[in-house]
Scaffold this motif. Structure first.
Motif, mmCIF file in Angstrom:
data_model
loop_
_atom_site.group_PDB
_atom_site.id
_atom_site.type_symbol
_atom_site.label_atom_id
_atom_site.label_comp_id
_atom_site.label_asym_id
_atom_site.label_seq_id
_atom_site.Cartn_x
_atom_site.Cartn_y
_atom_site.Cartn_z
ATOM 1 N N GLY A 66 1.758 33.499 -19.159
ATOM 2 C CA GLY A 66 1.776 32.216 -18.462
ATOM 3 C C GLY A 66 0.454 31.489 -18.422
ATOM 4 N N LYS A 67 -0.543 31.963 -19.161
ATOM 5 C CA LYS A 67 -1.858 31.340 -19.145
ATOM 6 C C LYS A 67 -2.111 30.528 -20.425
ATOM 7 C CE LYS A 67 -2.902 33.805 -15.443
ATOM 8 N NZ LYS A 67 -2.861 33.221 -14.083
ATOM 9 N N LEU A 68 -3.002 29.554 -20.306
ATOM 10 C CA LEU A 68 -3.492 28.771 -21.443
ATOM 11 C C LEU A 68 -4.849 29.324 -21.852
ATOM 12 C CD1 LEU A 68 -3.434 26.168 -23.289
ATOM 13 C CD2 LEU A 68 -4.636 25.013 -21.409
ATOM 14 N N VAL A 69 -5.022 29.604 -23.141
ATOM 15 C CA VAL A 69 -6.293 30.122 -23.662
ATOM 16 C C VAL A 69 -6.804 29.177 -24.741
ATOM 17 C CG1 VAL A 69 -7.423 32.031 -24.862
ATOM 18 C CG2 VAL A 69 -5.691 32.508 -23.116
ATOM 19 N N GLN A 336 -9.118 14.814 -18.705
ATOM 20 C CA GLN A 336 -7.992 14.153 -18.043
ATOM 21 C C GLN A 336 -8.104 12.636 -18.128
ATOM 22 O OE1 GLN A 336 -8.671 16.356 -14.497
ATOM 23 N NE2 GLN A 336 -7.502 18.116 -15.208
ATOM 24 N N ILE A 337 -9.336 12.091 -18.048
ATOM 25 C CA ILE A 337 -9.537 10.659 -18.277
ATOM 26 C C ILE A 337 -9.199 10.317 -19.730
ATOM 27 C CG2 ILE A 337 -11.178 8.754 -18.269
ATOM 28 C CD1 ILE A 337 -12.793 10.202 -16.168
ATOM 29 N N SER A 379 -12.068 30.551 -23.153
ATOM 30 C CA SER A 379 -11.758 30.106 -21.793
ATOM 31 C C SER A 379 -10.277 30.306 -21.520
ATOM 32 C CB SER A 379 -12.150 28.644 -21.594
ATOM 33 O OG SER A 379 -13.559 28.506 -21.628
ATOM 34 N N VAL A 380 -9.987 30.853 -20.337
ATOM 35 C CA VAL A 380 -8.614 31.107 -19.904
ATOM 36 C C VAL A 380 -8.331 30.224 -18.697
ATOM 37 C CG1 VAL A 380 -6.972 32.840 -19.081
ATOM 38 C CG2 VAL A 380 -8.784 33.496 -20.697
ATOM 39 N N PHE A 381 -7.221 29.498 -18.741
ATOM 40 C CA PHE A 381 -6.874 28.584 -17.661
ATOM 41 C C PHE A 381 -5.554 28.991 -17.015
ATOM 42 C CE2 PHE A 381 -9.430 26.175 -20.752
ATOM 43 C CZ PHE A 381 -10.494 25.825 -19.932
ATOM 44 N N ASP A 382 -5.492 28.830 -15.707
ATOM 45 C CA ASP A 382 -4.324 29.235 -14.935
ATOM 46 C C ASP A 382 -3.264 28.135 -14.940
ATOM 47 O OD1 ASP A 382 -2.820 30.972 -13.349
ATOM 48 O OD2 ASP A 382 -3.543 30.033 -11.500
ATOM 49 N N VAL A 383 -2.879 27.739 -16.136
ATOM 50 C CA VAL A 383 -1.824 26.744 -16.357
ATOM 51 C C VAL A 383 -1.004 27.210 -17.552
ATOM 52 C CG1 VAL A 383 -3.192 24.824 -15.431
ATOM 53 C CG2 VAL A 383 -3.295 25.334 -17.871
ATOM 54 N N SER A 387 -0.427 20.355 -21.756
ATOM 55 C CA SER A 387 0.068 19.173 -21.041
ATOM 56 C C SER A 387 -0.106 19.323 -19.536
ATOM 57 C CB SER A 387 1.540 18.934 -21.393
ATOM 58 O OG SER A 387 1.680 18.589 -22.749
ATOM 59 N N TYR A 388 0.192 20.523 -19.012
ATOM 60 C CA TYR A 388 0.032 20.731 -17.571
ATOM 61 C C TYR A 388 -1.434 20.613 -17.179
ATOM 62 C CZ TYR A 388 0.664 22.456 -12.866
ATOM 63 O OH TYR A 388 0.676 22.550 -11.499
ATOM 64 N N PHE A 389 -2.325 21.121 -17.989
ATOM 65 C CA PHE A 389 -3.770 21.028 -17.747
ATOM 66 C C PHE A 389 -4.183 19.578 -17.520
ATOM 67 C CE2 PHE A 389 -8.123 20.430 -18.978
ATOM 68 C CZ PHE A 389 -8.807 21.628 -18.736
ATOM 69 N N LEU A 390 -3.670 18.665 -18.337
ATOM 70 C CA LEU A 390 -4.056 17.265 -18.265
ATOM 71 C C LEU A 390 -3.281 16.511 -17.186
ATOM 72 C CD1 LEU A 390 -4.274 16.637 -22.104
ATOM 73 C CD2 LEU A 390 -6.181 16.993 -20.522
#
Length: 415
Positions: A66-69, A336-337, A379-383, A387-390
């Protein structure tokens, strides 16, 4: 024997380019993926089950369901080392006072000039370490750092010495840029020719001391003309520097065309780029480094990213972290911008802060993508996905960060 296996990765953005075009969406994205690391390098990338050949009793295995890397994020344009702050100018900006008018009143770069000159090495180190800590926690593993707030030999050297010292005090890789031509200091207001020559005379000593890899200049109305920029950058190239240029930020002078002419590694800002500038960049290998948080903070319009992408220009995104026009270390917010206001797609945004950002600092052969043989900056993100990250903006999505294969930040401790 390998050291680390990241497996069950929900979405893996390797940022490996799928062809040799300049397309901004031609990067590899894998689902249910794995990464294998030995020492500081990537040794395997794939999907599905991890091959048994990599298993051993001592390997560290991390389940990232479930993570984004992604590759470690790269901030390829900052003014990292500086003294003081400029919140006293904030009200003027809100009232709509133009930046060049603030500069003429002794604000802007000249305000930071005084604070930086008055700061000791230790004060600059302590201040900058805080910024680097924020950046690391946001998933950034490489940062370009410009000088340009000293504007004399002693203080430009001081800024670059601080950058070099900081390389040994924290995990982020720093790429140093000499930007003595950031503004003309007050003592040379009536004799800019003498100042330009002093900058040129500094170049051999900066190179001799190995304090900077790049040379940059602010090609802008009431700062440095195209001809002055050509003169300084040509001298820098003759002294072995790679080139960058601040261009078309407030007024279009022809700095973008100069970037294409000289073959600079990057042209940066580009909020006022013209059709001729777009054509010039499209016919070159210059990376267009866009800084949308600066537009956000100055309440100005954004660089025409979509028009540039459609013309075939390669784009990077950076914070432009500095004490005046963009006091923000948050590259996630910039991304995100980039999506919301530059209308860049998720693949385009992630390419802009990974492999294209690596190109903007000439590091694409070792970082910027998760490919076999490259550095294990991860880098590992909890998303769950890009698309969810942004989409979910204004929060820090970072779960953990690896630099050269070593865990250097973990936000959520696992039980």
């Amino acid at each position: 024997m390998v050291d680390l296996i990241l497996y069950n990765i929900g979405q893996l953005v390797t940022s490996k380019e799928l062809d040799e075009s300049k397309k901004m969406d031609n990067i590899e994205v894998l689902e249910n993926a794995y990464l294998v690391v030995k020492k500081d390098k990537i040794v395997a990338v794939g999907t599905g089950e991890v091959p048994r050949e990599y298993f051993s009793p001592n390997v560290e295995m991390i389940d990232l369901t479930g993570k984004l890397v992604t590759p470690g994020l790269i901030d390829s344009h900052t003014h990292l080392v500086h003294g003081g702050s400029r919140e006293n100018e904030f009200a003027m900006k809100i009232e709509g006072v133009p930046y060049l008018e603030i500069l003429e009143k002794g604000g802007g770069i000249l305000s930071s000039l005084k604070a930086t000159r008055n700061a000791s090495h230790k004060e600059l180190i302590d201040k900058t370490l805080r910024s680097l800590k924020y950046m690391l926690e946001l998933g950034v593993t490489t940062v370009e750092a410009k000088s340009g707030y000293g504007l004399d030999f002693e203080n430009e050297i001081k800024q670059m010495e601080v950058t070099k010292i900081l390389e040994h005090l924290q995990p982020i890789t720093l790429v140093s840029t000499f930007m003595g031509a950031h503004a003309v200091p007050p003592e040379y207001k009536e004799n800019r020719e003498e100042f330009i020559q002093k900058i040129i005379d500094m170049l051999p000593e900066v190179k001799k001391r190995n304090l900077a890899e790049f040379c940059d200049i602010f090609c802008e109305d009431k700062v440095f003309s195209v001809e002055e920029s050509r003169r300084i950058l040509t001298a820098a190239k003759e002294n072995g520097f790679k080139l960058k240029i601040h261009a078309d930020e407030i007024v279009s002078l022809g700095g973008v065309e100069l970037a294409a002419e000289l073959g600079t590694v990057s042209a940066e800002h580009l909020m006022k780029i013209t059709d001729s500038g777009i054509k010039a960049l499209a016919n070159s290998n210059v990376i267009a480094d866009l800084l949308p948080a600066t537009s956000f903070n100055l309440m100005e319009h954004y660089a025409p990213a979509r028009k540039m992408i459609e013309a075939g220009i390669q784009i990077a995104l950076s914070t432009d972290y500095n004490p005046g026009s963009c006091p923000c270390e948050n590259l996630q917010f910039v991304m995100q911008i980039g999506a919301a206001h530059l209308k860049m797609t998720p693949k385009e945004v992630f390419k802009a802060v990974t492999i294209n950002a690596a190109k903007a600092i000439d590091r694409q052969h070792e970082i910027g993508s998760l490919e076999v043989g490259k550095k294990a900056d991860i880098s590992v993100f909890d998303v769950p996905n890009m698309s969810y990250f942004l989409y979910h903006f204004g929060v820090n999505h970072t779960d953990r960060v690896y630099k050269n294969g070593k865990l250097v930040f973990e936000r959520f401790k696992r039980v």
